[in-house]
Design a protein around this motif. Structure first.
Motif, PDB file in Angstrom:
ATOM      1  N   GLU A  22       0.800  -1.218   0.000  1.00 28.61           N
ATOM      2  CA  GLU A  22       0.000   0.000   0.000  1.00 28.61           C
ATOM      3  C   GLU A  22       0.839   1.278   0.000  1.00 28.61           C
ATOM      4  O   GLU A  22       0.387   2.312  -0.467  1.00 28.61           O
ATOM      5  CB  GLU A  22      -0.926   0.014   1.230  1.00 28.61           C
ATOM      6  CG  GLU A  22      -1.990  -1.073   1.228  1.00 28.61           C
ATOM      7  CD  GLU A  22      -3.025  -0.854   0.141  1.00 28.61           C
ATOM      8  OE1 GLU A  22      -3.291   0.314  -0.199  1.00 28.61           O
ATOM      9  OE2 GLU A  22      -3.560  -1.856  -0.377  1.00 28.61           O
ATOM     10  N   ILE A  23       2.050   1.210   0.537  1.00 29.43           N
ATOM     11  CA  ILE A  23       2.860   2.420   0.666  1.00 29.43           C
ATOM     12  C   ILE A  23       3.866   2.515  -0.479  1.00 29.43           C
ATOM     13  O   ILE A  23       4.128   1.535  -1.179  1.00 29.43           O
ATOM     14  CB  ILE A  23       3.603   2.464   2.022  1.00 29.43           C
ATOM     15  CG1 ILE A  23       4.537   1.254   2.165  1.00 29.43           C
ATOM     16  CG2 ILE A  23       2.600   2.502   3.169  1.00 29.43           C
ATOM     17  CD1 ILE A  23       5.447   1.339   3.373  1.00 29.43           C
ATOM     18  N   ASP A  24       4.428   3.720  -0.660  1.00 35.77           N
ATOM     19  CA  ASP A  24       5.351   3.916  -1.783  1.00 35.77           C
ATOM     20  C   ASP A  24       6.778   4.197  -1.337  1.00 35.77           C
ATOM     21  O   ASP A  24       7.616   4.622  -2.136  1.00 35.77           O
ATOM     22  CB  ASP A  24       4.864   5.055  -2.685  1.00 35.77           C
ATOM     23  CG  ASP A  24       4.820   6.399  -1.965  1.00 35.77           C
ATOM     24  OD1 ASP A  24       5.203   6.450  -0.774  1.00 35.77           O
ATOM     25  OD2 ASP A  24       4.407   7.392  -2.586  1.00 35.77           O
ATOM     26  N   SER A  25       7.086   3.956  -0.056  1.00 33.70           N
ATOM     27  CA  SER A  25       8.452   4.185   0.401  1.00 33.70           C
ATOM     28  C   SER A  25       8.742   3.344   1.629  1.00 33.70           C
ATOM     29  O   SER A  25       7.827   2.847   2.289  1.00 33.70           O
ATOM     30  CB  SER A  25       8.673   5.666   0.728  1.00 33.70           C
ATOM     31  OG  SER A  25       7.900   6.048   1.854  1.00 33.70           O
ATOM     32  N   MET A  26      10.059   3.204   1.925  1.00 35.00           N
ATOM     33  CA  MET A  26      10.506   2.485   3.117  1.00 35.00           C
ATOM     34  C   MET A  26      11.407   3.398   3.927  1.00 35.00           C
ATOM     35  O   MET A  26      11.807   4.473   3.474  1.00 35.00           O
ATOM     36  CB  MET A  26      11.281   1.233   2.705  1.00 35.00           C
ATOM     37  CG  MET A  26      10.423   0.152   2.086  1.00 35.00           C
ATOM     38  SD  MET A  26      11.384  -1.344   1.728  1.00 35.00           S
ATOM     39  CE  MET A  26      12.460  -0.767   0.428  1.00 35.00           C
ATOM     40  N   ASN A  27      11.753   2.936   5.118  1.00 34.73           N
ATOM     41  CA  ASN A  27      12.736   3.645   5.909  1.00 34.73           C
ATOM     42  C   ASN A  27      14.015   3.828   5.097  1.00 34.73           C
ATOM     43  O   ASN A  27      14.443   2.927   4.377  1.00 34.73           O
ATOM     44  CB  ASN A  27      13.025   2.841   7.186  1.00 34.73           C
ATOM     45  CG  ASN A  27      14.126   3.451   8.015  1.00 34.73           C
ATOM     46  OD1 ASN A  27      15.302   3.201   7.771  1.00 34.73           O
ATOM     47  ND2 ASN A  27      13.751   4.240   9.004  1.00 34.73           N
ATOM     48  N   VAL A  28      14.628   5.009   5.215  1.00 32.66           N
ATOM     49  CA  VAL A  28      15.779   5.338   4.379  1.00 32.66           C
ATOM     50  C   VAL A  28      16.932   4.369   4.568  1.00 32.66           C
ATOM     51  O   VAL A  28      17.633   4.018   3.601  1.00 32.66           O
ATOM     52  CB  VAL A  28      16.236   6.798   4.634  1.00 32.66           C
ATOM     53  CG1 VAL A  28      16.727   6.996   6.059  1.00 32.66           C
ATOM     54  CG2 VAL A  28      17.308   7.222   3.641  1.00 32.66           C
ATOM     55  N   SER A  29      17.146   3.891   5.785  1.00 32.01           N
ATOM     56  CA  SER A  29      18.261   2.970   6.005  1.00 32.01           C
ATOM     57  C   SER A  29      17.991   1.605   5.370  1.00 32.01           C
ATOM     58  O   SER A  29      18.916   0.954   4.870  1.00 32.01           O
ATOM     59  CB  SER A  29      18.540   2.813   7.506  1.00 32.01           C
ATOM     60  OG  SER A  29      17.425   2.288   8.184  1.00 32.01           O
ATOM     61  N   VAL A  30      16.729   1.183   5.363  1.00 31.13           N
ATOM     62  CA  VAL A  30      16.375  -0.083   4.709  1.00 31.13           C
ATOM     63  C   VAL A  30      16.557   0.041   3.195  1.00 31.13           C
ATOM     64  O   VAL A  30      17.141  -0.836   2.542  1.00 31.13           O
ATOM     65  CB  VAL A  30      14.927  -0.480   5.045  1.00 31.13           C
ATOM     66  CG1 VAL A  30      14.513  -1.725   4.271  1.00 31.13           C
ATOM     67  CG2 VAL A  30      14.773  -0.714   6.540  1.00 31.13           C
ATOM     68  N   SER A  31      16.070   1.137   2.630  1.00 36.19           N
ATOM     69  CA  SER A  31      16.220   1.361   1.186  1.00 36.19           C
ATOM     70  C   SER A  31      17.689   1.385   0.795  1.00 36.19           C
ATOM     71  O   SER A  31      18.097   0.774  -0.202  1.00 36.19           O
ATOM     72  CB  SER A  31      15.557   2.683   0.791  1.00 36.19           C
ATOM     73  OG  SER A  31      14.180   2.663   1.057  1.00 36.19           O
ATOM     74  N   ALA A  32      18.491   2.104   1.577  1.00 39.02           N
ATOM     75  CA  ALA A  32      19.917   2.202   1.269  1.00 39.02           C
ATOM     76  C   ALA A  32      20.571   0.825   1.305  1.00 39.02           C
ATOM     77  O   ALA A  32      21.399   0.495   0.442  1.00 39.02           O
ATOM     78  CB  ALA A  32      20.599   3.144   2.253  1.00 39.02           C
ATOM     79  N   ALA A  33      20.203   0.012   2.277  1.00 40.11           N
ATOM     80  CA  ALA A  33      20.790  -1.326   2.388  1.00 40.11           C
ATOM     81  C   ALA A  33      20.476  -2.176   1.165  1.00 40.11           C
ATOM     82  O   ALA A  33      21.350  -2.877   0.638  1.00 40.11           O
ATOM     83  CB  ALA A  33      20.281  -2.008   3.656  1.00 40.11           C
ATOM     84  N   ILE A  34      19.227  -2.119   0.699  1.00 40.43           N
ATOM     85  CA  ILE A  34      18.846  -2.892  -0.488  1.00 40.43           C
ATOM     86  C   ILE A  34      19.669  -2.474  -1.695  1.00 40.43           C
ATOM     87  O   ILE A  34      20.211  -3.306  -2.436  1.00 40.43           O
ATOM     88  CB  ILE A  34      17.335  -2.728  -0.760  1.00 40.43           C
ATOM     89  CG1 ILE A  34      16.525  -3.410   0.344  1.00 40.43           C
ATOM     90  CG2 ILE A  34      16.965  -3.286  -2.135  1.00 40.43           C
ATOM     91  CD1 ILE A  34      15.051  -3.097   0.297  1.00 40.43           C
ATOM     92  N   LEU A  35      19.801  -1.176  -1.906  1.00 37.91           N
ATOM     93  CA  LEU A  35      20.543  -0.662  -3.063  1.00 37.91           C
ATOM     94  C   LEU A  35      22.035  -0.981  -2.964  1.00 37.91           C
ATOM     95  O   LEU A  35      22.664  -1.391  -3.950  1.00 37.91           O
ATOM     96  CB  LEU A  35      20.332   0.846  -3.181  1.00 37.91           C
ATOM     97  CG  LEU A  35      18.889   1.297  -3.371  1.00 37.91           C
ATOM     98  CD1 LEU A  35      18.802   2.827  -3.325  1.00 37.91           C
ATOM     99  CD2 LEU A  35      18.308   0.772  -4.683  1.00 37.91           C
ATOM    100  N   ILE A  36      22.583  -0.813  -1.789  1.00 37.47           N
ATOM    101  CA  ILE A  36      24.019  -1.054  -1.597  1.00 37.47           C
ATOM    102  C   ILE A  36      24.362  -2.516  -1.841  1.00 37.47           C
ATOM    103  O   ILE A  36      25.341  -2.839  -2.535  1.00 37.47           O
ATOM    104  CB  ILE A  36      24.436  -0.633  -0.174  1.00 37.47           C
ATOM    105  CG1 ILE A  36      24.454   0.895  -0.063  1.00 37.47           C
ATOM    106  CG2 ILE A  36      25.805  -1.208   0.189  1.00 37.47           C
ATOM    107  CD1 ILE A  36      24.530   1.397   1.373  1.00 37.47           C
ATOM    108  N   PHE A  37      23.552  -3.427  -1.326  1.00 38.21           N
ATOM    109  CA  PHE A  37      23.904  -4.832  -1.473  1.00 38.21           C
ATOM    110  C   PHE A  37      23.598  -5.368  -2.867  1.00 38.21           C
ATOM    111  O   PHE A  37      24.202  -6.357  -3.290  1.00 38.21           O
ATOM    112  CB  PHE A  37      23.260  -5.667  -0.360  1.00 38.21           C
ATOM    113  CG  PHE A  37      24.051  -5.601   0.914  1.00 38.21           C
ATOM    114  CD1 PHE A  37      25.177  -6.386   1.080  1.00 38.21           C
ATOM    115  CD2 PHE A  37      23.709  -4.712   1.913  1.00 38.21           C
ATOM    116  CE1 PHE A  37      25.938  -6.312   2.235  1.00 38.21           C
ATOM    117  CE2 PHE A  37      24.459  -4.616   3.078  1.00 38.21           C
ATOM    118  CZ  PHE A  37      25.588  -5.415   3.239  1.00 38.21           C
TER     119      PHE A  37
END
Length: 270
Positions: free
Chosen positions: A245-260
């Protein structure tokens, strides 16, 4: 323990100084000193060659013989035993190990940043405010062994006790630099970086872009995202597809996904 001094009064000038360093960003900036708490944090800071000025320890709490051995590697004039009441006064955490130190902060100016390798991967956070998020970003950066974390337009004192606590000492292990958005963009362009901005507009799925050259992953705040300066200078905006339902996540979670994802791709190409 080979300390030569014991403090049992919270009115002691050194204890008052420690309290100011814990509570006042202005005092930390004025003196260039900060307070860190916990054996692991102290060990990481020591390995990262932070200058340790004073170590307070409470013998009633410090029970690990290995910890005692580590403390004895410091000169006696830096070690000060304190009473339980004094320790509780200067401690920031409810659960503690009996160790608090005063250390000297480092210079985090962007101009001092140098990379050991020729293919750096860096994380950039624009105007992060919440200490917990900053700490979590630093933990992710440490887990991924990033080459640097750059904070653009910083709004929070880097040596805030909540950042040190939430980063579990990773603030000391990472190469952290700060500057304005304009300065960091100029630095990245001069270094030939691909700039991948986490943004909703004009974005590609993050799994469809290549992170194999010198790469900067840029994240903004959860409330306002990234500034136009970043979006205008982005190599490509990227997005993590949301299926709920939402269009964003916590910034640290998003960063972790992108970094890995970037780390995964780089391993495939080695």
């Amino acid at each position: 323990m080979h300390s030569t001094k014991h403090i049992s009064s919270a009115q002691n000038p050194l204890i008052k100084k420690a309290l100011l360093l814990k509570e006042k960003s202005r005092e930390r900036k004025k003196t260039g000193l900060f307070l860190l708490e916990g054996m692991r944090e102290l060990q990481i800071a020591n390995r990262a060659q932070y200058e340790i000025a004073t170590i307070f320890y409470c013998e009633n709490i410090l029970v690990d013989a290995q910890n005692n051995t580590f403390l004895q590697s410091f000169s006696a004039d830096k070690l000060i035993s304190v009473s339980n009441d004094v320790y509780k006064k200067i401690a920031h955490r409810d659960t503690t190990e009996g160790i608090i130190a005063i250390a000297k902060s480092k210079d985090h100016n962007l101009s001092l940043l140098k990379f050991e390798g020729s293919n750096p991967l860096v994380l950039i956070a624009e105007a992060p405010e919440k200490p917990g998020n900053i700490g979590a970003l630093l933990r992710t950066a440490d887990a991924a062994n990033l080459d640097a974390v750059l904070i653009a337009n910083p709004k929070t004192d880097l040596y805030n006790p909540n950042i040190i606590r939430s980063s579990v000492g990773c603030i000391f292990s990472r190469n952290v630099r700060m500057g304005s958005t304009e300065e960091i963009i100029e630095f990245l362009k001069k270094g030939g970086f691909q700039i991948y901005c986490a943004a909703l507009s004009a974005s590609k799925d993050y799994t469809t872009v290549e992170f194999n050259g010198p790469t900067a992953i840029v994240v903004g705040t959860e409330n306002s995202g990234l500034s136009e300066d970043w979006l205008n200078n982005s190599t490509q905006n990227i997005i993590i597809p949301m299926e709920g339902e939402i269009d964003s996540m916590n910034v640290s979670v998003s960063a972790a996904i992108l970094i890995f994802e970037a780390k995964r791709q780089r391993k495939l190409n080695t």
